[in-house]
Design a protein around this motif. Structure first.
Motif, short mmCIF file in Angstrom:
data_model
loop_
_atom_site.label_atom_id
_atom_site.label_comp_id
_atom_site.label_asym_id
_atom_site.label_seq_id
_atom_site.Cartn_x
_atom_site.Cartn_y
_atom_site.Cartn_z
N TRP A 46 52.80 65.98 50.43
CA TRP A 46 53.26 67.36 50.32
C TRP A 46 54.61 67.56 51.01
O TRP A 46 55.44 68.37 50.59
CB TRP A 46 52.24 68.31 50.96
N THR A 47 54.83 66.84 52.10
CA THR A 47 55.99 67.09 52.94
C THR A 47 57.24 66.35 52.49
O THR A 47 58.29 66.49 53.13
CB THR A 47 55.68 66.68 54.40
N VAL A 48 57.15 65.56 51.43
CA VAL A 48 58.31 64.78 51.00
C VAL A 48 58.85 65.22 49.64
O VAL A 48 59.76 64.58 49.09
CB VAL A 48 57.99 63.26 50.98
N VAL A 49 58.32 66.32 49.11
CA VAL A 49 58.77 66.83 47.82
C VAL A 49 59.96 67.77 48.02
O VAL A 49 59.99 68.56 48.96
CB VAL A 49 57.63 67.56 47.09
N LYS A 50 60.92 67.70 47.11
CA LYS A 50 62.06 68.60 47.16
C LYS A 50 61.62 70.05 46.89
O LYS A 50 60.56 70.27 46.29
CB LYS A 50 63.09 68.21 46.09
N ASP B 168 66.01 61.20 56.97
CA ASP B 168 67.09 61.37 55.98
C ASP B 168 66.57 62.29 54.88
O ASP B 168 65.78 61.87 54.04
CB ASP B 168 67.49 60.02 55.42
N ASP B 169 67.00 63.54 54.88
CA ASP B 169 66.47 64.51 53.94
C ASP B 169 66.78 64.18 52.49
O ASP B 169 66.11 64.66 51.58
CB ASP B 169 67.01 65.91 54.27
N SER B 170 67.80 63.35 52.26
CA SER B 170 68.13 62.96 50.88
C SER B 170 67.05 62.06 50.27
O SER B 170 67.08 61.77 49.07
CB SER B 170 69.48 62.24 50.84
N ARG B 171 66.11 61.62 51.07
CA ARG B 171 65.01 60.79 50.57
C ARG B 171 63.93 61.59 49.86
O ARG B 171 63.01 61.02 49.27
CB ARG B 171 64.37 60.03 51.73
N ARG B 172 64.01 62.92 49.90
CA ARG B 172 62.98 63.74 49.25
C ARG B 172 62.92 63.44 47.75
O ARG B 172 63.87 62.96 47.14
CB ARG B 172 63.25 65.22 49.47
N PHE B 173 61.78 63.84 47.14
CA PHE B 173 61.50 63.45 45.76
C PHE B 173 61.39 64.65 44.83
O PHE B 173 60.87 65.70 45.21
CB PHE B 173 60.20 62.63 45.70
N THR C 289 54.51 52.82 57.72
CA THR C 289 55.45 53.88 57.34
C THR C 289 54.71 55.20 57.21
O THR C 289 53.75 55.32 56.43
CB THR C 289 56.14 53.57 56.00
N ASN C 290 55.15 56.20 57.97
CA ASN C 290 54.67 57.56 57.80
C ASN C 290 55.66 58.28 56.91
O ASN C 290 56.84 58.41 57.25
CB ASN C 290 54.56 58.26 59.15
N LEU C 291 55.22 58.74 55.75
CA LEU C 291 56.14 59.32 54.77
C LEU C 291 56.86 60.54 55.32
O LEU C 291 58.06 60.72 55.08
CB LEU C 291 55.37 59.69 53.50
N SER C 292 56.17 61.38 56.04
CA SER C 292 56.79 62.59 56.60
C SER C 292 57.93 62.22 57.54
O SER C 292 59.03 62.77 57.45
CB SER C 292 55.75 63.43 57.34
#
Length: 301
Positions: A211-215, A190-195, A181-184
């Motif tokens: 860095w790329t998965v934070v809201k 699915d942008d709703s997966r951001r944290f 799994t690549n987090l980015s």
């Protein structure tokens, strides 16, 4: 220095300590020729400090100051402010896994990232705060998962395939196999997966992905290395905050962790137990990157 101020220290007979990756290469206090590892400590008070709240015979545990040598030795000193009574339900080896890792996870989540310990505060309009924990089967990761899930957050965690069920048992709602799994890319699907909050316990390329998965205006806390050292040039949302910190020894916070353990809400995770004579093998196990929980040195019976 100790001779001048020894009345403020409790003298502890050490039963067990646990190891932290890379600590043999940390600057050694007091110009010691050989490093003494193990800043987690579980043991028995054999000589209380002046006006100490602890007494001879008390079973205690602590994260001791990084300014002193570690606890991989028969005796260690500790301030009252560093100590808490050892949870009665834990063995010496289990207790030795707790202080550094649990305090790091607690301070990362509740002090710096702003997560509330009250579940109702971590939900808005029916949506729970989303927390990502990387390297979730490691020493700090196991506590970050437990704390965040018990605080009412929706917890996503990453680990290797052999630890997926284990991390789910700790409280993670969704577990990703980091090997495929690549987090980015996962968030791009699915942008709703951001944290709202990311606690990175791995560093390196994983931190760059984190860095790329934070809201927008969310929080990234890396306990492996300063987050800014791996900030990518693109793909980072507006206003992402971060803070690099070194965990503070805190007996009061450790008491709160003890309460969670004694009530069955959290548990200590021992990967393996080694004798002092086998310290090289213990560090090899730790540095393999496959330890589940903490690697422990048994110091005495």
């Amino acid at each position: 220095m100790f001779e001048q101020s020894r009345s403020q220290y409790n003298l502890i007979s050490v039963r067990a300590t646990s190891l932290t990756s890379g600590e043999l290469f940390w600057p050694e206090p007091n110009s010691l020729e050989f490093p003494i590892p193990g800043f987690d400590m579980a043991g028995v008070v054999i000589s209380p400090a002046s006006r100490s709240e602890f007494k001879t015979g008390d079973e205690v545990y602590a994260l001791t100051s990084f300014s002193r040598a570690g606890a991989a030795r028969e005796q260690q000193i500790a301030l009252d402010a560093e100590l808490a009574l050892k949870p009665k339900s834990l063995s010496w080896e289990e207790a030795a896994t707790v202080p550094l890792s649990a305090l790091t996870a607690s301070q990362a989540l509740f002090v710096y990232a702003g997560l509330s310990a009250l579940p109702q505060d971590n939900e808005k309009d029916g949506e729970k705060k989303r927390v990502l924990v990387t390297a979730a089967s490691g020493g700090v990761g196991v506590w970050a998962v437990q704390f965040a899930s018990r605080a009412g957050a929706f917890v996503v965690a990453t680990c290797g395939p052999s630890n997926i069920d284990f991390v789910k048992e700790l409280g993670a709602h969704e577990v990703l196999d980091y090997t495929n799994t690549n987090l980015s890319q996962w968030v791009q699907e699915d942008d709703s997966r951001r944290f709202d909050i990311v606690i990175d316990c791995k560093g390196g390329d994983t931190l760059a992905e984190a860095w790329t998965v934070v809201k927008p205006s969310g929080f990234l806390n890396s306990v492996a290395q300063p987050a800014e050292t791996k900030k990518p040039a693109t793909g980072v949302a507006e206003g992402v905050r971060t803070h690099w910190f070194i965990v503070d020894p805190d007996g009061g916070q450790l008491e709160l962790v003890s309460n969670l353990i004694e009530s069955g809400k959290c548990k200590a995770i021992v990967d393996s137990i080694w004798s002092l004579d086998d310290w090289r093998e213990a560090f090899q196990r730790l540095d393999s990157g496959h330890a589940r929980g903490k690697v422990v040195l048994k110091v005495s019976d």
